[in-house]
Scaffold this motif. Structure first.
Motif, short mmCIF file in Angstrom:
data_model
loop_
_atom_site.label_atom_id
_atom_site.label_comp_id
_atom_site.label_asym_id
_atom_site.label_seq_id
_atom_site.Cartn_x
_atom_site.Cartn_y
_atom_site.Cartn_z
N GLU A 352 -11.47 -4.62 6.93
CA GLU A 352 -10.11 -5.14 6.92
C GLU A 352 -9.31 -4.57 5.75
O GLU A 352 -8.17 -4.11 5.90
CB GLU A 352 -10.18 -6.66 6.78
CG GLU A 352 -9.15 -7.38 7.64
CD GLU A 352 -9.38 -8.87 7.59
OE1 GLU A 352 -8.50 -9.56 7.11
OE2 GLU A 352 -10.47 -9.31 7.98
N VAL A 353 -9.96 -4.58 4.57
CA VAL A 353 -9.29 -4.06 3.37
C VAL A 353 -8.95 -2.59 3.56
O VAL A 353 -7.85 -2.14 3.24
CB VAL A 353 -10.20 -4.27 2.12
CG1 VAL A 353 -9.67 -3.53 0.93
CG2 VAL A 353 -10.31 -5.76 1.81
N ALA A 354 -9.93 -1.84 4.12
CA ALA A 354 -9.71 -0.41 4.33
C ALA A 354 -8.55 -0.18 5.28
O ALA A 354 -7.71 0.69 5.06
CB ALA A 354 -10.98 0.22 4.88
N GLU A 355 -8.51 -1.02 6.36
CA GLU A 355 -7.44 -0.89 7.35
C GLU A 355 -6.10 -1.15 6.69
O GLU A 355 -5.13 -0.43 6.89
CB GLU A 355 -7.71 -1.88 8.48
CG GLU A 355 -6.74 -1.84 9.63
CD GLU A 355 -6.78 -0.55 10.41
OE1 GLU A 355 -7.89 0.01 10.53
OE2 GLU A 355 -5.71 -0.09 10.86
N LEU A 356 -6.07 -2.23 5.88
CA LEU A 356 -4.82 -2.57 5.18
C LEU A 356 -4.37 -1.45 4.28
O LEU A 356 -3.20 -1.09 4.22
CB LEU A 356 -5.02 -3.85 4.36
CG LEU A 356 -4.85 -5.15 5.14
CD1 LEU A 356 -5.27 -6.32 4.30
CD2 LEU A 356 -3.39 -5.33 5.57
N ARG A 357 -5.40 -0.87 3.57
CA ARG A 357 -5.07 0.23 2.66
C ARG A 357 -4.49 1.40 3.42
O ARG A 357 -3.53 2.03 3.00
CB ARG A 357 -6.33 0.66 1.91
CG ARG A 357 -6.54 -0.14 0.67
CD ARG A 357 -7.68 0.39 -0.14
NE ARG A 357 -8.04 -0.55 -1.17
CZ ARG A 357 -9.24 -0.68 -1.67
NH1 ARG A 357 -10.21 0.08 -1.21
NH2 ARG A 357 -9.48 -1.55 -2.62
N ARG A 358 -5.15 1.69 4.56
CA ARG A 358 -4.68 2.81 5.38
C ARG A 358 -3.24 2.58 5.81
O ARG A 358 -2.39 3.47 5.71
CB ARG A 358 -5.58 2.95 6.62
CG ARG A 358 -6.72 3.94 6.43
CD ARG A 358 -7.22 4.39 7.78
NE ARG A 358 -7.72 3.29 8.60
CZ ARG A 358 -8.94 2.77 8.48
NH1 ARG A 358 -9.79 3.24 7.58
NH2 ARG A 358 -9.33 1.78 9.26
N LYS A 359 -2.99 1.34 6.27
CA LYS A 359 -1.64 1.03 6.75
C LYS A 359 -0.62 1.16 5.62
O LYS A 359 0.46 1.71 5.78
CB LYS A 359 -1.62 -0.39 7.30
CG LYS A 359 -2.08 -0.46 8.75
CD LYS A 359 -1.96 -1.86 9.27
CE LYS A 359 -2.54 -1.93 10.68
NZ LYS A 359 -2.71 -3.30 11.13
N LYS A 360 -1.03 0.64 4.45
CA LYS A 360 -0.13 0.67 3.30
C LYS A 360 0.18 2.12 2.91
O LYS A 360 1.32 2.50 2.66
CB LYS A 360 -0.80 -0.06 2.14
CG LYS A 360 0.16 -0.47 1.04
CD LYS A 360 -0.57 -1.20 -0.04
CE LYS A 360 0.31 -1.34 -1.26
NZ LYS A 360 -0.44 -1.91 -2.37
N LYS A 361 -0.89 2.93 2.94
CA LYS A 361 -0.74 4.34 2.58
C LYS A 361 0.21 5.03 3.54
O LYS A 361 1.10 5.79 3.14
CB LYS A 361 -2.13 4.99 2.64
CG LYS A 361 -2.33 6.10 1.64
CD LYS A 361 -3.75 6.56 1.72
CE LYS A 361 -3.92 7.90 1.08
NZ LYS A 361 -5.26 8.41 1.25
N LYS A 362 0.01 4.72 4.83
CA LYS A 362 0.84 5.33 5.86
C LYS A 362 2.30 4.93 5.66
O LYS A 362 3.21 5.75 5.72
CB LYS A 362 0.34 4.86 7.23
CG LYS A 362 0.72 5.78 8.35
CD LYS A 362 0.15 5.25 9.64
CE LYS A 362 0.85 5.91 10.82
NZ LYS A 362 0.49 5.28 12.07
N LEU A 363 2.49 3.62 5.39
CA LEU A 363 3.83 3.11 5.20
C LEU A 363 4.52 3.78 4.01
O LEU A 363 5.67 4.22 4.09
CB LEU A 363 3.75 1.59 4.97
CG LEU A 363 5.02 0.81 5.24
CD1 LEU A 363 5.21 0.69 6.73
CD2 LEU A 363 4.90 -0.57 4.63
N LEU A 364 3.74 3.88 2.91
CA LEU A 364 4.29 4.50 1.70
C LEU A 364 4.66 5.95 1.97
O LEU A 364 5.69 6.44 1.53
CB LEU A 364 3.26 4.41 0.56
CG LEU A 364 3.10 3.03 -0.07
CD1 LEU A 364 1.94 3.01 -1.03
CD2 LEU A 364 4.38 2.61 -0.78
N LYS A 365 3.77 6.62 2.74
CA LYS A 365 4.01 8.02 3.04
C LYS A 365 5.29 8.16 3.86
O LYS A 365 6.13 9.02 3.60
CB LYS A 365 2.81 8.55 3.82
CG LYS A 365 2.67 10.05 3.81
CD LYS A 365 1.45 10.44 4.59
CE LYS A 365 1.45 11.93 4.86
NZ LYS A 365 0.33 12.31 5.72
#
Ligand SMILES: C[S@@+](CC[C@H](N)C(=O)[O-])C[C@H]1O[C@@H](n2cnc3c(N)ncnc32)[C@H](O)[C@@H]1O
Length: 700
Positions: A352-365
């Motif tokens: 879950e944490v990894a997924e959230l991180r991925r999403k956050k990273k994508k959003l930031l990008k």
């Protein structure tokens, strides 16, 4: 009267049959095999004497298990049939003559093993038989002491009688280790037992009294009394033999044993214990081993009793341990389950944490990219039109309000903004066929009117659906320019007035590509739109002929080379040549259908082939029809049509030269008619093609 079943010794058991099958001379052979398996005395022996050896079963075993070229001597009252590598003597082992015969054979040699399976002729009475046997055993021991090498082994049969214990005691005087055992091959009902005496001490002097039955057994009794004296408990009452009881074989009940004051003494008198109480017999402590021992108490010495006791204790401990281990196991399993659950939870959390991180990273990008685009004035703040996934807002088919469209084309950026932000419903769609995405930004007013008209027509006649494809670059440029005048200029430059709207023609594409690929070029294009040819019909009140003339000649050349246009034309051709999605789908469907048909035809054909009731011809016919139905039959033969000569009538036509395979004679008139029809068809197709081409050229 039926045949009486043989019981006891007379019964021919499995060892009897085994001996017959394997070629051993007696079933006793298996006793020695089993004893040797347990004590391993034959393998190392180089010389052996077998006393009372006839018919020679043990000699056979010895010869088999001892090293090759070992010395093996067999002695018996009766002659022993010769056995390879075995010396057979016919002697009475109780005599001096036998001793001398053996000495003669052995010379100075000492043997490693002395065997004795002697059984005197029995039958008089039990007491006599038991004594004879004990005497024979004592004689065998005497010979063993004469000929055994130091450390040698003496294996002897002993009958369990009152002399059994004294005999054991005497053996112990000459050997390091004395063990009694009853091999499986020995019948349970037999009173015999085998004693294995290992490690001959080879004393320098041997008192002959040891081998004198009177002295020997008396000696043991004295010894036994001495042992009893050592027991600090009260002396058991001397019982002696019961009056009238002349047998030495005593059977007692299990209940009597349990009631006995001294169980050990009780056992020393008993030969067998019967289970008189079924509850006792089925008791959990009454193991198979206990039952087996009770059948033949004499097999047990004090040691065995102690061992049995210890075993019982051990079993108890084991059971308790098992109980413990079961509960421990359950606990362990529960712990393991808990651990697994925890691990799974941790894994899920980590995912879950990894997924959230991925999403956050994508959003930031995405945000970073958008900021960059805004900085480059490619996007409006907060809106990304560069998002490739959302092309709906650039789609003509999604715009449903003509007025809004006109506003946009006139350069009303507020509306454009609203459209982008989805505040106003500025979209319209035709048939919802969103595959064909297009842009309308680069249309002038006339074009728009025409398009709207066309939309209406299209709604009426769905079959005459036309696809309008525009390039998204134009609208992005429109927003990018952010200036109505500039937009108008660009529009005029790209689509000069008087000309029909260019819907994604090669020129437009080449131009759009120039704008999209280079920032400088797009800037130059915008700058270049401010030129002397620029004018507005609304502002200038000029005669109509002048406007017409201007339209014809005052055009700024579009900055696109001929080669570029050609290149894009070629690309268009390539795209048009590709099969459209629906065609591809239909082809795939057809292929699937064919495969299905083939599969079912194959199954049917297999069934036909496997049928036995029908003949080969019938099978062939059925197979043909199956494959024909599946469309997998033979390909049609090519038939050449030959025109019949005039006046040939019904004559048989000969094969014309150069014609191979099947040919068919046809009427000449018919052929001409056919050709005429074909020509007509061809012409019709060509005219349609030309019309389509023209339409394409004018951008419809
Ligand atoms: C059970 S048989 C031995 C079987 C033998 N172990 C075999 O495997 O073939 C007992 C033998 O003891 C022999 N025997 C009895 N008294 C004997 C004696 N005084 N001297 C020699 N042999 C004697 C009998 O003749 C008889 O053959």
């Amino acid at each position: 009267m039926g045949k009486k079943l043989k019981v006891g010794k007379t019964r021919k058991d499995k060892f009897y049959h085994l001996a017959k099958e394997t070629g051993y001379r007696s079933r006793s052979s298996f006793k020695l095999i089993q004893l040797n398996r347990k004590f391993q005395f034959l393998q190392k022996a180089r010389a052996l004497v077998d006393l009372c050896a006839a018919p020679g079963g043990w000699l056979q075993v010895a010869s088999k298990f001892m090293p090759v070229s070992s010395l093996i001597i067999g002695v018996d009252l009766v002659p022993i049939k010769s056995i390879p590598n075995v010396v057979a003597l016919t002697e009475d082992i109780t005599t001096e003559k036998c001793r001398q015969a053996l000495r003669k054979e052995l010379q100075t040699w000492k043997v490693d093993v002395v065997l004795n399976d002697g059984a005197p002729n029995v039958g008089a009475n039990w007491v006599h038989d038991a004594f004879s046997q004990a005497h024979l055993t004592l004689m065998a021991l005497k010979l063993a002491c004469d000929f055994l090498a130091k450390g040698g082994t003496f294996v002897t049969k002993v009958f369990r009688s009152k002399d059994y214990q004294p005999l054991l005691w005497i053996f112990q005087q000459f050997f390091k280790k004395v063990q009694a055992t009853k091999p499986q091959a020995s019948r349970n009902e037999s009173a015999e037992i085998f004693v294995i005496c290992q490690g001959y001490l080879a004393p320098d002097k041997i008192d002959n009294k040891f081998f004198d039955p009177k002295h020997a057994f008396k000696e043991v009794e004295v010894q036994a009394k001495a042992i009893k004296d050592l027991v600090p408990l009260k002396k058991p009452k001397a019982e002696g033999y019961t009056d009238g009881d002349l047998t030495l074989y005593h059977t007692f009940s299990a209940t009597a044993f349990l009631k006995a004051d001294n169980p050990v003494d009780f056992l020393s008198k008993a030969n067998e214990i019967n289970f008189d109480n079924p509850e006792l017999e089925s008791h959990e402590a009454t193991s198979d081993e206990v039952i087996e021992c009770c059948r033949d108490i004499k097999v047990l010495g004090r040691k065995e009793l102690r061992d049995a006791e210890e075993k019982k204790e051990e079993k108890k401990e084991e059971k308790e341990k098992k109980k413990m281990t079961v509960s421990e196991k359950k606990e362990e399993e529960a712990e393991l389950e808990e651990e697994e659950m925890e691990q799974k939870l941790a894994e899920l959390k980590a995912e879950e944490v990894a997924e959230l991180r991925r999403k956050k990273k994508k959003l930031l990008k995405e945000r970073r990219k958008q900021r960059e685009r805004v900085a480059l004035k490619m996007d409006l703040p907060g809106v990304s039109i560069a998002d490739g996934n959302d092309s709906s807002m650039f789609s003509l088919v999604t715009i449903n309000k003509a007025a809004a469209l006109c506003e946009i084309t006139k350069g009303d950026m507020k509306l454009a903004d609203a459209m982008v932000e989805g505040e106003e419903d500025l979209y319209f769609s035709d048939d919802g066929d969103s595959d064909e995405v297009s842009l309308v930004s680069d249309l002038d007013d006339d074009d728009l009117d025409e398009i709207i008209e066309k939309q209406k027509e299209m709604a009426k006649d769905k079959a005459a659906k036309k696809k309008y494809v525009f390039h998204s670059v134009s609208l992005s440029l429109c927003i990018y320019l952010d200036c109505l005048d500039q937009w108008q200029d660009f529009k005029r430059c790209v689509f000069p007035p008087g000309k029909r709207a260019r819907i994604m023609n090669a020129e437009g594409l080449a131009l759009g590509c120039q704008i999209a690929t280079s920032k400088k070029r797009s800037r130059d294009l915008v700058d270049g739109s401010f030129h002397r040819q620029d004018y507005s019909e609304d502002q200038c009140e000029v005669p109509e002929w002048f406007v017409d003339d201007e339209k014809k000649h005052r055009n700024k050349p579009i900055p696109v080379t001929k080669e570029m246009v050609e290149e894009y034309k070629a690309k268009w051709k390539e795209i048009n040549a590709r099969p459209i999605k629906r065609v591809a789908e239909a082809k795939a469907r057809k292929k699937r259908r064919m495969l299905k048909k083939m599969e079912s035809a194959k199954k049917k054909a297999e069934a036909v082939v496997n049928t036995v009731d029908i003949g080969e011809r019938e099978k062939m016919a059925q197979l043909k029809s199956i494959y024909k139905k599946a469309g997998l039959g033979k390909e049609k033969r090519e038939v050449t049509y030959v025109v019949a000569k005039k006046g040939s009538g019904t004559k048989r036509v000969r094969r014309p030269g150069g014609v191979k395979g099947q040919f068919k004679v046809v009427d000449g008139r018919m052929k001409k008619d056919m050709r005429g029809m074909q020509r007509k068809e061809q012409k019709k197709k060509e005219s349609i093609y030309i019309v389509c081409k023209r339409h394409e050229e004018v951008g419809e």
